[in-house]
Design a protein around this motif. Structure first.
Motif, PDB file in Angstrom:
ATOM      1  N   THR A 154      71.675  31.271  36.284  1.00  0.00           N
ATOM      2  CA  THR A 154      71.002  29.979  36.357  1.00  0.00           C
ATOM      3  C   THR A 154      69.603  30.105  35.777  1.00  0.00           C
ATOM      4  O   THR A 154      69.030  31.197  35.766  1.00  0.00           O
ATOM      5  CB  THR A 154      70.950  29.475  37.814  1.00  0.00           C
ATOM      6  OG1 THR A 154      70.417  28.151  37.827  1.00  0.00           O
ATOM      7  CG2 THR A 154      70.112  30.363  38.695  1.00  0.00           C
ATOM      8  N   GLY A 168      72.131  31.085  46.608  1.00  0.00           N
ATOM      9  CA  GLY A 168      73.189  30.587  45.731  1.00  0.00           C
ATOM     10  C   GLY A 168      74.546  31.124  46.129  1.00  0.00           C
ATOM     11  O   GLY A 168      75.551  30.410  46.098  1.00  0.00           O
ATOM     12  N   ILE A 225      76.417  29.253  48.917  1.00  0.00           N
ATOM     13  CA  ILE A 225      77.122  28.043  48.476  1.00  0.00           C
ATOM     14  C   ILE A 225      78.458  28.413  47.838  1.00  0.00           C
ATOM     15  O   ILE A 225      79.486  27.787  48.104  1.00  0.00           O
ATOM     16  CB  ILE A 225      76.237  27.237  47.504  1.00  0.00           C
ATOM     17  CG1 ILE A 225      75.014  26.713  48.265  1.00  0.00           C
ATOM     18  CG2 ILE A 225      77.026  26.094  46.864  1.00  0.00           C
ATOM     19  CD1 ILE A 225      73.929  26.145  47.383  1.00  0.00           C
ATOM     20  N   ASN A 278      80.297  23.892  41.980  1.00  0.00           N
ATOM     21  CA  ASN A 278      79.008  23.923  42.680  1.00  0.00           C
ATOM     22  C   ASN A 278      77.863  24.443  41.822  1.00  0.00           C
ATOM     23  O   ASN A 278      76.816  24.792  42.362  1.00  0.00           O
ATOM     24  CB  ASN A 278      79.129  24.787  43.944  1.00  0.00           C
ATOM     25  CG  ASN A 278      79.958  24.119  45.011  1.00  0.00           C
ATOM     26  OD1 ASN A 278      79.610  23.048  45.483  1.00  0.00           O
ATOM     27  ND2 ASN A 278      81.071  24.733  45.365  1.00  0.00           N
ATOM     28  N   LYS A 279      78.050  24.504  40.505  1.00  0.00           N
ATOM     29  CA  LYS A 279      77.007  25.065  39.637  1.00  0.00           C
ATOM     30  C   LYS A 279      75.646  24.411  39.857  1.00  0.00           C
ATOM     31  O   LYS A 279      74.633  25.093  39.952  1.00  0.00           O
ATOM     32  CB  LYS A 279      77.397  24.944  38.170  1.00  0.00           C
ATOM     33  CG  LYS A 279      78.342  26.003  37.713  1.00  0.00           C
ATOM     34  CD  LYS A 279      78.609  25.883  36.225  1.00  0.00           C
ATOM     35  CE  LYS A 279      79.566  26.968  35.784  1.00  0.00           C
ATOM     36  NZ  LYS A 279      79.862  26.882  34.357  1.00  0.00           N
ATOM     37  N   ALA A 280      75.617  23.110  39.931  1.00  0.00           N
ATOM     38  CA  ALA A 280      74.338  22.404  40.106  1.00  0.00           C
ATOM     39  C   ALA A 280      73.702  22.759  41.450  1.00  0.00           C
ATOM     40  O   ALA A 280      72.497  23.047  41.518  1.00  0.00           O
ATOM     41  CB  ALA A 280      74.538  20.898  39.988  1.00  0.00           C
ATOM     42  N   ARG A 281      74.493  22.758  42.507  1.00  0.00           N
ATOM     43  CA  ARG A 281      73.962  23.101  43.844  1.00  0.00           C
ATOM     44  C   ARG A 281      73.483  24.547  43.904  1.00  0.00           C
ATOM     45  O   ARG A 281      72.452  24.836  44.504  1.00  0.00           O
ATOM     46  CB  ARG A 281      75.044  22.885  44.911  1.00  0.00           C
ATOM     47  CG  ARG A 281      75.270  21.450  45.284  1.00  0.00           C
ATOM     48  CD  ARG A 281      76.276  21.297  46.417  1.00  0.00           C
ATOM     49  NE  ARG A 281      75.832  21.974  47.619  1.00  0.00           N
ATOM     50  CZ  ARG A 281      76.663  22.567  48.489  1.00  0.00           C
ATOM     51  NH1 ARG A 281      77.965  22.567  48.278  1.00  0.00           N
ATOM     52  NH2 ARG A 281      76.194  23.155  49.564  1.00  0.00           N
ATOM     53  N   ILE A 282      74.244  25.441  43.284  1.00  0.00           N
ATOM     54  CA  ILE A 282      73.864  26.852  43.280  1.00  0.00           C
ATOM     55  C   ILE A 282      72.554  27.032  42.516  1.00  0.00           C
ATOM     56  O   ILE A 282      71.622  27.695  42.996  1.00  0.00           O
ATOM     57  CB  ILE A 282      74.979  27.726  42.671  1.00  0.00           C
ATOM     58  CG1 ILE A 282      76.203  27.734  43.590  1.00  0.00           C
ATOM     59  CG2 ILE A 282      74.482  29.147  42.418  1.00  0.00           C
ATOM     60  CD1 ILE A 282      77.455  28.323  42.967  1.00  0.00           C
ATOM     61  N   GLU A 336      70.234  24.853  41.934  1.00  0.00           N
ATOM     62  CA  GLU A 336      69.141  24.243  42.691  1.00  0.00           C
ATOM     63  C   GLU A 336      68.717  25.133  43.863  1.00  0.00           C
ATOM     64  O   GLU A 336      67.530  25.296  44.127  1.00  0.00           O
ATOM     65  CB  GLU A 336      69.571  22.860  43.199  1.00  0.00           C
ATOM     66  CG  GLU A 336      68.488  22.089  43.890  1.00  0.00           C
ATOM     67  CD  GLU A 336      67.307  21.723  42.985  1.00  0.00           C
ATOM     68  OE1 GLU A 336      66.212  21.502  43.530  1.00  0.00           O
ATOM     69  OE2 GLU A 336      67.468  21.671  41.755  1.00  0.00           O
ATOM     70  N   ALA A 337      69.676  25.710  44.570  1.00  0.00           N
ATOM     71  CA  ALA A 337      69.359  26.591  45.704  1.00  0.00           C
ATOM     72  C   ALA A 337      68.578  27.816  45.237  1.00  0.00           C
ATOM     73  O   ALA A 337      67.607  28.230  45.881  1.00  0.00           O
ATOM     74  CB  ALA A 337      70.637  27.022  46.414  1.00  0.00           C
ATOM     75  N   GLN A 339      65.024  26.627  44.174  1.00  0.00           N
ATOM     76  CA  GLN A 339      64.226  26.277  45.351  1.00  0.00           C
ATOM     77  C   GLN A 339      63.778  27.525  46.106  1.00  0.00           C
ATOM     78  O   GLN A 339      62.632  27.606  46.550  1.00  0.00           O
ATOM     79  CB  GLN A 339      65.030  25.355  46.282  1.00  0.00           C
ATOM     80  CG  GLN A 339      65.360  24.008  45.684  1.00  0.00           C
ATOM     81  CD  GLN A 339      64.132  23.159  45.447  1.00  0.00           C
ATOM     82  OE1 GLN A 339      63.272  23.051  46.326  1.00  0.00           O
ATOM     83  NE2 GLN A 339      64.032  22.577  44.272  1.00  0.00           N
TER      84      GLN A 339
END
Length: 138
Positions: A15, A45, A48, A118-122, A124-125, A128
């Protein structure tokens, strides 16, 4: 079969963080402490991805799903690169056969789709966690 297994097993996903140049400079200034920041981000990440893999894992008796875990991977440069691996337990080696299939069994992918969906969530995590550790966000 073994070559396919290795290729699929070693598939990695990375990412990017916006403002990466500034983040890299801050991590360089941190020295050895940067590896802890990156390890925490990789775990964020990985959590998730693990949750997604468990949710998608086909269940017969439930042993494979119960055995899924996250482990810290080995990195030659821990201050700039961290790796976590989501994998089944040693007794549940057949997880690879479930994921990829065999000539006698149809593939039932659950790990790759869990990451892909879940690429976007990973991402972002991970972002962050790094930015929080660097004091860029609360």
């Amino acid at each position: 079969m073994m070559a396919r297994f290795r290729a699929a097993r070693n598939r990695r996903w990375t990412t990017q963080i916006e403002g990466a140049e500034e983040v890299i400079e801050l991590l360089n200034q941190m020295g050895d402490a940067a590896s802890d920041v990156l390890a925490a981000a990789a775990r964020a990440g990985g959590d998730i991805a693990l949750e997604g893999a468990k949710r998608r894992c086909p269940v017969d008796e439930g042993d494979l799903k119960a055995s899924l875990k996250m482990e810290k991977g080995k990195s030659k440069k821990p201050n700039i690169h961290q790796l976590v691996e989501i994998k089944p337990g040693k007794k549940e080696y057949y997880g690879t056969f479930v994921e990829l299939g065999t000539k006698h069994q149809k593939a039932q992918p659950f790990m790759r789709p869990a990451v892909n969906e879940n690429k976007a969530r990973i991402g972002e995590a991970v972002s962050q966690a790094v930015l929080r550790a660097l004091g860029r966000i609360n």
